[in-house]
Design a protein around this motif. Sequence first.
Motif, PDB file in Angstrom:
ATOM      1  N   ASP A  56      -0.353 -26.865   6.655  1.00 42.32           N
ATOM      2  CA  ASP A  56      -0.004 -25.649   7.392  1.00 42.32           C
ATOM      3  C   ASP A  56       1.221 -24.916   6.851  1.00 42.32           C
ATOM      4  OD1 ASP A  56       1.901 -27.432   8.325  1.00 42.32           O
ATOM      5  OD2 ASP A  56       1.307 -27.292  10.421  1.00 42.32           O
ATOM      6  N   GLN A  57       1.974 -25.539   5.960  1.00 43.29           N
ATOM      7  CA  GLN A  57       3.124 -24.869   5.345  1.00 43.29           C
ATOM      8  C   GLN A  57       2.706 -23.893   4.242  1.00 43.29           C
ATOM      9  OE1 GLN A  57       6.383 -25.152   6.569  1.00 43.29           O
ATOM     10  NE2 GLN A  57       5.114 -26.030   8.173  1.00 43.29           N
ATOM     11  N   TYR A  58       1.397 -23.824   3.957  1.00 46.06           N
ATOM     12  CA  TYR A  58       0.864 -22.842   3.001  1.00 46.06           C
ATOM     13  C   TYR A  58       0.311 -21.610   3.716  1.00 46.06           C
ATOM     14  CZ  TYR A  58       1.499 -25.929  -0.967  1.00 46.06           C
ATOM     15  OH  TYR A  58       2.045 -26.705  -1.947  1.00 46.06           O
ATOM     16  N   LEU A  59       0.600 -21.488   4.998  1.00 44.65           N
ATOM     17  CA  LEU A  59       0.329 -20.258   5.745  1.00 44.65           C
ATOM     18  C   LEU A  59       1.678 -19.575   5.931  1.00 44.65           C
ATOM     19  CD1 LEU A  59      -1.078 -18.190   7.530  1.00 44.65           C
ATOM     20  CD2 LEU A  59      -1.069 -19.877   9.388  1.00 44.65           C
ATOM     21  N   VAL A  60       1.857 -18.429   5.270  1.00 46.91           N
ATOM     22  CA  VAL A  60       3.135 -17.724   5.321  1.00 46.91           C
ATOM     23  C   VAL A  60       2.950 -16.503   6.224  1.00 46.91           C
ATOM     24  CG1 VAL A  60       4.966 -16.635   3.967  1.00 46.91           C
ATOM     25  CG2 VAL A  60       3.642 -18.534   2.991  1.00 46.91           C
ATOM     26  N   PHE A  61       3.648 -16.516   7.368  1.00 52.58           N
ATOM     27  CA  PHE A  61       3.518 -15.468   8.381  1.00 52.58           C
ATOM     28  C   PHE A  61       4.801 -15.421   9.207  1.00 52.58           C
ATOM     29  CE2 PHE A  61       2.661 -19.273  10.530  1.00 52.58           C
ATOM     30  CZ  PHE A  61       2.489 -19.104  11.890  1.00 52.58           C
ATOM     31  N   TYR A  62       4.787 -14.696  10.317  1.00 54.14           N
ATOM     32  CA  TYR A  62       6.014 -14.470  11.096  1.00 54.14           C
ATOM     33  C   TYR A  62       6.681 -15.750  11.575  1.00 54.14           C
ATOM     34  CZ  TYR A  62       2.956 -15.129  15.155  1.00 54.14           C
ATOM     35  OH  TYR A  62       2.069 -15.639  16.068  1.00 54.14           O
ATOM     36  N   ASN A  63       5.927 -16.843  11.682  1.00 49.87           N
ATOM     37  CA  ASN A  63       6.481 -18.097  12.187  1.00 49.87           C
ATOM     38  C   ASN A  63       6.815 -19.094  11.070  1.00 49.87           C
ATOM     39  OD1 ASN A  63       7.340 -19.178  14.583  1.00 49.87           O
ATOM     40  ND2 ASN A  63       5.438 -20.249  14.997  1.00 49.87           N
ATOM     41  N   ASN A  64       6.493 -18.750   9.840  1.00 50.07           N
ATOM     42  CA  ASN A  64       6.793 -19.579   8.667  1.00 50.07           C
ATOM     43  C   ASN A  64       6.953 -18.621   7.488  1.00 50.07           C
ATOM     44  OD1 ASN A  64       7.061 -21.908   6.996  1.00 50.07           O
ATOM     45  ND2 ASN A  64       4.938 -21.649   6.347  1.00 50.07           N
ATOM     46  N   LEU A  65       8.179 -18.230   7.202  1.00 48.40           N
ATOM     47  CA  LEU A  65       8.444 -17.152   6.249  1.00 48.40           C
ATOM     48  C   LEU A  65       8.445 -17.580   4.785  1.00 48.40           C
ATOM     49  CD1 LEU A  65      11.206 -15.233   8.241  1.00 48.40           C
ATOM     50  CD2 LEU A  65       8.769 -14.695   8.057  1.00 48.40           C
ATOM     51  N   GLN A  66       8.248 -18.882   4.524  1.00 48.25           N
ATOM     52  CA  GLN A  66       8.260 -19.350   3.130  1.00 48.25           C
ATOM     53  C   GLN A  66       7.308 -20.516   2.971  1.00 48.25           C
ATOM     54  OE1 GLN A  66      12.103 -19.619   1.138  1.00 48.25           O
ATOM     55  NE2 GLN A  66      11.542 -21.636   0.392  1.00 48.25           N
ATOM     56  N   SER A  67       6.559 -20.513   1.873  1.00 43.88           N
ATOM     57  CA  SER A  67       5.651 -21.629   1.603  1.00 43.88           C
ATOM     58  C   SER A  67       6.454 -22.872   1.237  1.00 43.88           C
ATOM     59  CB  SER A  67       4.684 -21.272   0.467  1.00 43.88           C
ATOM     60  OG  SER A  67       5.388 -21.029  -0.742  1.00 43.88           O
ATOM     61  N   CYS A  68       5.848 -24.034   1.406  1.00 44.11           N
ATOM     62  CA  CYS A  68       6.571 -25.285   1.162  1.00 44.11           C
ATOM     63  C   CYS A  68       6.919 -25.486  -0.311  1.00 44.11           C
ATOM     64  CB  CYS A  68       5.785 -26.480   1.708  1.00 44.11           C
ATOM     65  SG  CYS A  68       4.118 -26.622   1.087  1.00 44.11           S
ATOM     66  N   ASP A  69       6.227 -24.808  -1.237  1.00 48.03           N
ATOM     67  CA  ASP A  69       6.583 -24.910  -2.655  1.00 48.03           C
ATOM     68  C   ASP A  69       7.578 -23.816  -3.069  1.00 48.03           C
ATOM     69  OD1 ASP A  69       4.977 -22.651  -2.679  1.00 48.03           O
ATOM     70  OD2 ASP A  69       3.435 -23.492  -3.998  1.00 48.03           O
ATOM     71  N   SER A  70       8.051 -23.030  -2.104  1.00 50.86           N
ATOM     72  CA  SER A  70       9.025 -21.946  -2.313  1.00 50.86           C
ATOM     73  C   SER A  70       8.517 -20.851  -3.244  1.00 50.86           C
ATOM     74  CB  SER A  70      10.355 -22.480  -2.861  1.00 50.86           C
ATOM     75  OG  SER A  70      10.906 -23.420  -1.974  1.00 50.86           O
ATOM     76  N   SER A  71       7.201 -20.725  -3.377  1.00 54.69           N
ATOM     77  CA  SER A  71       6.653 -19.716  -4.276  1.00 54.69           C
ATOM     78  C   SER A  71       6.359 -18.392  -3.584  1.00 54.69           C
ATOM     79  CB  SER A  71       5.359 -20.228  -4.927  1.00 54.69           C
ATOM     80  OG  SER A  71       4.341 -20.397  -3.950  1.00 54.69           O
ATOM     81  N   VAL A  72       6.118 -18.427  -2.277  1.00 53.24           N
ATOM     82  CA  VAL A  72       5.781 -17.213  -1.530  1.00 53.24           C
ATOM     83  C   VAL A  72       6.741 -17.077  -0.357  1.00 53.24           C
ATOM     84  CG1 VAL A  72       3.991 -16.023  -0.195  1.00 53.24           C
ATOM     85  CG2 VAL A  72       3.350 -17.376  -2.201  1.00 53.24           C
ATOM     86  N   LEU A  73       7.358 -15.908  -0.254  1.00 55.42           N
ATOM     87  CA  LEU A  73       8.347 -15.626   0.785  1.00 55.42           C
ATOM     88  C   LEU A  73       8.018 -14.295   1.425  1.00 55.42           C
ATOM     89  CD1 LEU A  73      11.193 -16.231   2.073  1.00 55.42           C
ATOM     90  CD2 LEU A  73      12.134 -14.884   0.211  1.00 55.42           C
ATOM     91  N   GLN A  74       7.977 -14.267   2.746  1.00 53.40           N
ATOM     92  CA  GLN A  74       7.744 -13.006   3.469  1.00 53.40           C
ATOM     93  C   GLN A  74       9.077 -12.444   3.918  1.00 53.40           C
ATOM     94  OE1 GLN A  74       6.321 -12.010   7.764  1.00 53.40           O
ATOM     95  NE2 GLN A  74       4.460 -12.432   6.608  1.00 53.40           N
ATOM     96  N   SER A  75       9.285 -11.162   3.649  1.00 56.68           N
ATOM     97  CA  SER A  75      10.515 -10.518   4.102  1.00 56.68           C
ATOM     98  C   SER A  75      10.335 -10.047   5.538  1.00 56.68           C
ATOM     99  CB  SER A  75      10.852  -9.326   3.204  1.00 56.68           C
ATOM    100  OG  SER A  75       9.905  -8.299   3.403  1.00 56.68           O
ATOM    101  N   ILE A  76      11.428  -9.901   6.217  1.00 59.76           N
ATOM    102  CA  ILE A  76      11.420  -9.361   7.571  1.00 59.76           C
ATOM    103  C   ILE A  76      11.648  -7.858   7.441  1.00 59.76           C
ATOM    104  CG2 ILE A  76      12.540  -9.408   9.819  1.00 59.76           C
ATOM    105  CD1 ILE A  76      11.591 -12.106   9.379  1.00 59.76           C
ATOM    106  N   PRO A  77      10.727  -7.019   7.937  1.00 61.31           N
ATOM    107  CA  PRO A  77      10.962  -5.570   7.850  1.00 61.31           C
ATOM    108  C   PRO A  77      12.248  -5.188   8.580  1.00 61.31           C
ATOM    109  CG  PRO A  77       8.700  -6.036   8.501  1.00 61.31           C
ATOM    110  CD  PRO A  77       9.459  -7.338   8.563  1.00 61.31           C
ATOM    111  N   ASP A  78      12.992  -4.285   7.986  1.00 60.86           N
ATOM    112  CA  ASP A  78      14.222  -3.779   8.581  1.00 60.86           C
ATOM    113  C   ASP A  78      13.863  -2.665   9.561  1.00 60.86           C
ATOM    114  OD1 ASP A  78      16.666  -2.741   9.244  1.00 60.86           O
ATOM    115  OD2 ASP A  78      17.283  -2.290   7.187  1.00 60.86           O
ATOM    116  N   LYS A  79      13.968  -2.941  10.851  1.00 59.69           N
ATOM    117  CA  LYS A  79      13.574  -1.964  11.886  1.00 59.69           C
ATOM    118  C   LYS A  79      14.471  -0.728  11.866  1.00 59.69           C
ATOM    119  CE  LYS A  79      10.346  -4.583  13.571  1.00 59.69           C
ATOM    120  NZ  LYS A  79       8.980  -4.389  13.168  1.00 59.69           N
TER     121      LYS A  79
END
Length: 192
Positions: A56-79
Amino acid sequence: MATQLTKGERFNISQAAPDLKKMAIALGWEVTAAGKSYEIDVSAFMLGADGKIPNDQYLVFYNNLQSCDSSVLQSIPDKNNPSQEHKTIYGVILERVNPEIQEITFVVTIHEAQKINANFSNIKNAFIKISNLDTGIELVRYELQDNFSLETAVEFGRLYRKNGEWRFQSVGQGYQAGLQSFVDKYCSENSK
């Protein structure tokens, strides 16, 4: 000049940018007045050869902003930044992607769409684009053209490996589903 794709087209990233190490994948859209209250979620499912996420650490979304291999990171939009209000950006470091991962699928869903009677008809000018993270040069872009009047989720595109090369396919497939449907589709019993 970025390559413009139509629905279903494929683009060989490794051939177009052989020295690419890091990419930014931006997904964006505009909302109509009726869609202003929607909470829109973007998710990246990192899939193995079996079409499932290894854990489940390979699902990158609002509740998990980075994959467990540190290859994919989701940014938080600046409101506070109007240009980022309706955009989510993923950073992908290609050399860090676990060799077990063969595909990264990008899905956009409307939170609790059935409950609030929402659909993608109030979301316009949607796109997904890939840029070189180091130079900012845009490589490929797909602007979704369909009118999703019933759909509550859309798969924008997928990044995948083929013959050792990274490629991108524009998908633009709509679904009458929520995030949980994709979790059920892509998660195996072993990944939980």
